[in-house]
Design a protein around this motif. Structure first.
Motif, mmCIF file in Angstrom:
data_model
loop_
_atom_site.group_PDB
_atom_site.id
_atom_site.type_symbol
_atom_site.label_atom_id
_atom_site.label_comp_id
_atom_site.label_asym_id
_atom_site.label_seq_id
_atom_site.Cartn_x
_atom_site.Cartn_y
_atom_site.Cartn_z
ATOM 1 N N THR A 176 0.818 -1.216 0.000
ATOM 2 C CA THR A 176 0.000 0.000 0.000
ATOM 3 C C THR A 176 0.854 1.270 0.000
ATOM 4 O O THR A 176 0.368 2.339 -0.352
ATOM 5 N N GLU A 177 2.120 1.165 0.384
ATOM 6 C CA GLU A 177 2.993 2.331 0.486
ATOM 7 C C GLU A 177 4.106 2.335 -0.553
ATOM 8 O O GLU A 177 4.549 3.409 -0.984
ATOM 9 N N ALA A 178 4.583 1.172 -0.927
ATOM 10 C CA ALA A 178 5.777 1.104 -1.775
ATOM 11 C C ALA A 178 5.704 -0.045 -2.772
ATOM 12 O O ALA A 178 6.485 -0.993 -2.707
ATOM 13 N N PRO A 179 4.765 0.018 -3.722
ATOM 14 C CA PRO A 179 4.758 -0.988 -4.774
ATOM 15 C C PRO A 179 5.959 -0.806 -5.694
ATOM 16 O O PRO A 179 6.618 0.224 -5.659
ATOM 17 N N ALA A 180 6.255 -1.800 -6.484
ATOM 18 C CA ALA A 180 7.344 -1.735 -7.484
ATOM 19 C C ALA A 180 8.714 -1.569 -6.833
ATOM 20 O O ALA A 180 9.482 -0.674 -7.169
ATOM 21 N N GLY A 181 9.025 -2.465 -5.901
ATOM 22 C CA GLY A 181 10.367 -2.525 -5.344
ATOM 23 C C GLY A 181 10.835 -1.209 -4.768
ATOM 24 O O GLY A 181 10.171 -0.583 -3.951
ATOM 25 N N SER B 217 16.142 -11.654 -2.353
ATOM 26 C CA SER B 217 15.673 -11.350 -1.006
ATOM 27 C C SER B 217 14.222 -11.785 -0.886
ATOM 28 O O SER B 217 13.618 -12.250 -1.861
ATOM 29 N N ASP B 218 13.668 -11.620 0.332
ATOM 30 C CA ASP B 218 12.244 -11.881 0.509
ATOM 31 C C ASP B 218 11.458 -10.587 0.671
ATOM 32 O O ASP B 218 10.357 -10.580 1.211
ATOM 33 N N LEU B 219 12.029 -9.472 0.192
ATOM 34 C CA LEU B 219 11.298 -8.210 0.230
ATOM 35 C C LEU B 219 9.987 -8.381 -0.532
ATOM 36 O O LEU B 219 9.994 -8.745 -1.717
ATOM 37 N N PRO B 220 8.853 -8.145 0.103
ATOM 38 C CA PRO B 220 7.566 -8.561 -0.456
ATOM 39 C C PRO B 220 7.166 -7.894 -1.766
ATOM 40 O O PRO B 220 6.437 -8.482 -2.555
ATOM 41 N N GLN B 221 7.648 -6.656 -2.015
ATOM 42 C CA GLN B 221 7.277 -5.969 -3.254
ATOM 43 C C GLN B 221 8.369 -6.063 -4.326
ATOM 44 O O GLN B 221 8.336 -5.326 -5.310
ATOM 45 N N GLY B 222 9.306 -6.974 -4.124
ATOM 46 C CA GLY B 222 10.393 -7.134 -5.078
ATOM 47 C C GLY B 222 11.614 -6.339 -4.654
ATOM 48 O O GLY B 222 11.521 -5.382 -3.892
ATOM 49 N N ASP B 223 12.781 -6.758 -5.158
ATOM 50 C CA ASP B 223 14.011 -6.069 -4.773
ATOM 51 C C ASP B 223 14.730 -5.398 -5.939
ATOM 52 O O ASP B 223 15.681 -4.638 -5.726
ATOM 53 N N THR B 224 14.285 -5.654 -7.166
ATOM 54 C CA THR B 224 14.983 -5.103 -8.333
ATOM 55 C C THR B 224 13.953 -4.585 -9.332
ATOM 56 O O THR B 224 13.053 -5.319 -9.734
ATOM 57 N N VAL B 225 14.091 -3.309 -9.715
ATOM 58 C CA VAL B 225 13.102 -2.695 -10.597
ATOM 59 C C VAL B 225 13.803 -1.891 -11.682
ATOM 60 O O VAL B 225 14.866 -1.301 -11.446
ATOM 61 N N ALA B 226 13.246 -1.916 -12.875
ATOM 62 C CA ALA B 226 13.774 -1.136 -13.991
ATOM 63 C C ALA B 226 12.613 -0.572 -14.786
ATOM 64 O O ALA B 226 11.614 -1.257 -15.018
#
Length: 344
Positions: free
Chosen positions: A172-177, A209-218
């Protein structure tokens, strides 16, 4: 009025405490007279040591006649309502990034502040880094020629060990890594240089990682006036910050030596048409402080705040399209609400 702008610092987490610390070096421009933090017990000693009144309720800051402006270092989804409340109370606002999570909300906040004659500052301190400010000036003067492309990365691993219930990694606060944590700064600079974005393709993955919204974005952005920007960010590799702009008359590559939390200078490599490739080291500066000082001087009417309403709305419109593309895996169009059509 004259003298330092008296502010309430709302949110005394990691970044709020950073701002409280750096503002000690700008007593002639800005002064923290109140802090708001729901977890008051965790920062009571800090506020006592700084001589800052502490409370747990935002309403206390808005009712305080000594407070001229609020500085919001709060979860992203709270910004729109907090800005509206501050405008109603007649307070100027400095908001940490992102301003909002939708273009409509961003446009509403910008319109509210403009209609009320209040300054709206934004936590895009990257613009105030000396080599970035110099790069923007060169672009504005035409020294770089027609801007063709931007390549940028801003990564760190500070969130790898963060509690997974922390708001900074929630959908809800930080989608897309890392796009709201770091990539948003690169989107802002891209919009500043190339104007309104037209479309974007974003890929967000969970790789190490297990960061729920992903850890790598481009994200690959196409701009309405021509030109492209490739923006990437990781929340699972050691610190890296790079911004490179390519123009028909020259290019500039800026690399930070350390995270802006504790800046340690920059390495700038550049070349102009017909000239050699040159590398220059730039010494330390404190852009977080300099941004807040620019906000305070705008409140006092001494100078215009450089981040315009159009910049703010265009950036969040692009961010919203990034979110949509990260979910769909498709190229998404960037919406553009008109400021004058947004109802307050």
């Amino acid at each position: 009025m004259s003298g330092p702008v008296k502010i309430a610092l709302v949110g005394l987490g990691w970044w709020g405490q950073k701002m409280l610390s750096v503002l000690e070096a700008a007593p002639e421009d800005i002064k923290v007279v109140r802090a708001v933090e729901p977890n008051a017990d965790g920062v009571r000693d800090l506020c006592d040591a700084k001589g800052v009144t502490l409370s747990t309720e935002y309403a206390d800051a808005l009712k305080d006649p000594e407070v001229e402006a609020v500085v919001l270092a709060t979860p992203h989804s709270m910004h729109t309502a907090q800005i509206a409340a501050a405008v109603k109370a007649g307070k100027h606002i400095f908001c940490e990034k992102p301003l909002a999570l939708t273009a409509e909300e961003a446009a509403r906040s910008v319109a509210l502040c403009a209609d009320a004659g209040l300054v709206l500052g934004m936590g895009h301190e990257r613009r105030f880094e000396p080599p970035v400010a110099d790069m923007l000036a060169k672009a504005d003067s035409g020294a770089l020629g027609r801007i063709h492309q931007i390549e940028a990365n801003f990564s760190h691993d500070k969130f790898v060990t963060i509690d997974r219930d922390n708001w900074r990694v929630k959908a809800t606060e930080a989608p897309a890594g890392g796009m709201t944590a770091t990539g948003i700064h690169l989107l802002d600079l891209s919009v500043r240089l190339l104007g309104r974005a037209e479309s974007v393709l974003c890929i967000c993955e969970q790789l190490s990682s297990d960061l729920p919204q992903g850890d790598t974005v481009a994200a690959y952005v196409k701009f309405a006036g021509g030109g492209t920007s490739y923006v990437s960010a990781s929340l699972a590799n050691p610190f890296m910050s790079r911004f490179t702009v390519y123009g028909s008359k020259g290019w500039i590559d800026i690399r930070d030596k350390a995270h802006v939390e504790a800046p340690d200078g920059w390495v700038v490599t550049s070349a102009m048409a017909g000239g050699p490739i040159e590398t220059l080291e730039i010494g330390k500066a404190e852009p977080v402080k300099d941004n807040l000082v620019a906000f305070a001087r705008a409140v006092r009417g001494a100078e215009a705040y450089p981040i315009t309403g159009d910049h703010l709305v265009n950036n969040i419109a692009l961010l919203e399209a990034v979110f949509k593309s990260s979910r769909s895996g498709q190229i998404e169009t960037v919406a553009q609400p008109a400021l004058e059509k947004v109802e307050a």
